[in-house]
Design a protein around this motif. Structure first.
Motif, PDB file in Angstrom:
ATOM      1  N   GLU A   1      19.696  -8.603  97.271  1.00 36.21           N
ATOM      2  CA  GLU A   1      19.199  -8.194  98.589  1.00 36.21           C
ATOM      3  C   GLU A   1      18.037  -7.217  98.461  1.00 36.21           C
ATOM      4  OE1 GLU A   1      20.787  -5.807 102.576  1.00 36.21           O
ATOM      5  OE2 GLU A   1      22.160  -6.239 100.910  1.00 36.21           O
ATOM      6  N   TYR A   2      18.175  -6.247  97.563  1.00 43.10           N
ATOM      7  CA  TYR A   2      17.131  -5.244  97.363  1.00 43.10           C
ATOM      8  C   TYR A   2      15.838  -5.903  96.899  1.00 43.10           C
ATOM      9  CZ  TYR A   2      14.695  -1.151  95.499  1.00 43.10           C
ATOM     10  OH  TYR A   2      13.757  -0.182  95.240  1.00 43.10           O
ATOM     11  N   ALA A   3      15.937  -6.820  95.943  1.00 40.76           N
ATOM     12  CA  ALA A   3      14.752  -7.474  95.406  1.00 40.76           C
ATOM     13  C   ALA A   3      14.013  -8.259  96.476  1.00 40.76           C
ATOM     14  CB  ALA A   3      15.145  -8.383  94.249  1.00 40.76           C
ATOM     15  N   PHE A   4      14.744  -8.971  97.334  1.00 40.82           N
ATOM     16  CA  PHE A   4      14.091  -9.757  98.377  1.00 40.82           C
ATOM     17  C   PHE A   4      13.434  -8.861  99.422  1.00 40.82           C
ATOM     18  CE2 PHE A   4      16.071 -13.503  96.696  1.00 40.82           C
ATOM     19  CZ  PHE A   4      15.293 -14.553  97.171  1.00 40.82           C
ATOM     20  N   ALA A   5      14.109  -7.794  99.829  1.00 43.99           N
ATOM     21  CA  ALA A   5      13.518  -6.883 100.800  1.00 43.99           C
ATOM     22  C   ALA A   5      12.264  -6.226 100.229  1.00 43.99           C
ATOM     23  CB  ALA A   5      14.543  -5.817 101.201  1.00 43.99           C
ATOM     24  N   LEU A   6      12.324  -5.870  98.948  1.00 40.89           N
ATOM     25  CA  LEU A   6      11.175  -5.246  98.295  1.00 40.89           C
ATOM     26  C   LEU A   6      10.004  -6.230  98.213  1.00 40.89           C
ATOM     27  CD1 LEU A   6      10.211  -2.692  96.652  1.00 40.89           C
ATOM     28  CD2 LEU A   6      10.882  -3.978  94.618  1.00 40.89           C
ATOM     29  N   ALA A   7      10.282  -7.455  97.777  1.00 40.25           N
ATOM     30  CA  ALA A   7       9.229  -8.455  97.652  1.00 40.25           C
ATOM     31  C   ALA A   7       8.594  -8.764  99.003  1.00 40.25           C
ATOM     32  CB  ALA A   7       9.799  -9.727  97.020  1.00 40.25           C
ATOM     33  N   ALA A   8       9.416  -8.846 100.050  1.00 43.48           N
ATOM     34  CA  ALA A   8       8.888  -9.134 101.380  1.00 43.48           C
ATOM     35  C   ALA A   8       7.980  -8.010 101.861  1.00 43.48           C
ATOM     36  CB  ALA A   8      10.038  -9.339 102.362  1.00 43.48           C
TER      37      ALA A   8
END
Length: 299
Positions: A179-186
């Motif tokens: 979840e953290y990685a996707f929010a960061l990438a977005a």
């Protein structure tokens, strides 16, 4: 519906934290490299920095060395502030904090509620724990916020690669990292390279499964990506995602992929009351070998 799918449907983007990024300083070159990374991260987040020096003693005890704790802290902070100014971060809002006690414990307390804790990866040697550094190990194992461990060999690139490496193991305890990685990438306009590494049983050859078993391992990997990654691709459709399945030791495989990314994100996993076991042996190995900063996100 899987746990990841339910979380993806219910999750809302986290607002930008106003609290500063916390950085642990100890006067070492490794801590200054961590400061460089933290400064860039704080600027990207639009927040400040909190520089924390923890003196491993009692506030009122007689100094064992000639320099008093406050003088030592002032020297460390002055060096850090000069470095920030010389590298173009003089406009950041910076707080300096002197604390006394056990270093990891104090840093953990200072970081509660912060967007992130940043520490350097310290130490060289043959013993695993020494190579990683006790402060990095303990904070990554216990922190309630994301902890980024910056290797002392890290150098900022001239241009960001805009790629985030995500280690995916398919466990429920690793979903927070996904979840953290996707929010960061977005938020950063970055792509995700999601890698699932299969450690083969000892009875198999060192690098590949038997031909008759390839389909079995491939299906297992597809299930991992379907359950852990696909729900977040639906939640963040604008994030470009590449998936890869490899065979071998996760630390060695991820280190190879890390050569073309800006940051790696992994989950902590691990159980038990011993500090190292709380982090998990694979996570510790990854932290020791990665050439780029690694953010550990515990559940």
């Amino acid at each position: 519906m899987t746990t990841a799918a339910a979380a993806a449907e219910q999750a809302e983007p986290e607002p930008v934290e106003n609290r500063p990024v916390v950085v642990g300083l100890d006067g070492s070159p490794a801590a200054l490299v961590a400061l460089d990374w933290a400064a860039e991260e704080a600027r990207t987040r639009g927040c400040g920095l909190e520089l924390v020096y923890v003196h491993p003693g009692d506030r009122y005890a007689l100094a064992v060395i000639d320099i008093a704790p406050q003088e030592l802290a002032d020297d460390i902070f002055d060096e850090a502030l000069d470095r920030l100014a010389s590298r173009g971060f003089g406009d950041l809002e910076v707080q300096t904090v002197l604390r006394f006690g056990i270093v990891p414990r104090v840093l953990l307390r200072e970081s509660i509620g912060a967007p992130m804790l940043v520490v350097g990866r310290q130490g060289r040697g043959k013993l695993a724990e020494l190579v990683l550094g006790s402060t990095a190990l303990a904070t990554a194992a216990h922190a309630r916020v994301p902890v980024t461990v910056v290797p002392d060999t890290w150098e900022p690139g001239s241009t960001p690669r805009r790629r985030v490496l995500l280690g995916v193991d398919g466990s429920q305890r690793g979903e927070s990292a996904v979840e953290y990685a996707f929010a960061l990438a977005a938020a950063r306009g970055a792509a995700i390279v999601a890698v699932h590494v299969i450690s083969l049983p000892y009875a198999y050859p060192a690098d590949r499964p038997l031909r008759s078993d390839v389909a079995h391992f491939e299906r297992a990997a597809e299930n991992v990506f379907d359950n852990s990654v696909h729900p977040w691709r639906t939640k963040y459709p604008n994030v470009e995602v590449t998936t890869a399945t490899e065979y071998g030791h996760p630390a060695a495989i991820l280190a190879e992929y890390a050569k073309d990314v800006d940051l790696a994100v992994i989950g902590g996993r691990g159980y038990g009351r011993v500090t190292g076991m709380l982090l998990g042996s694979i996570a510790r190995s990854i932290l020791r070998q990665m050439p780029v900063p690694v953010t550990v996100v515990r559940d």
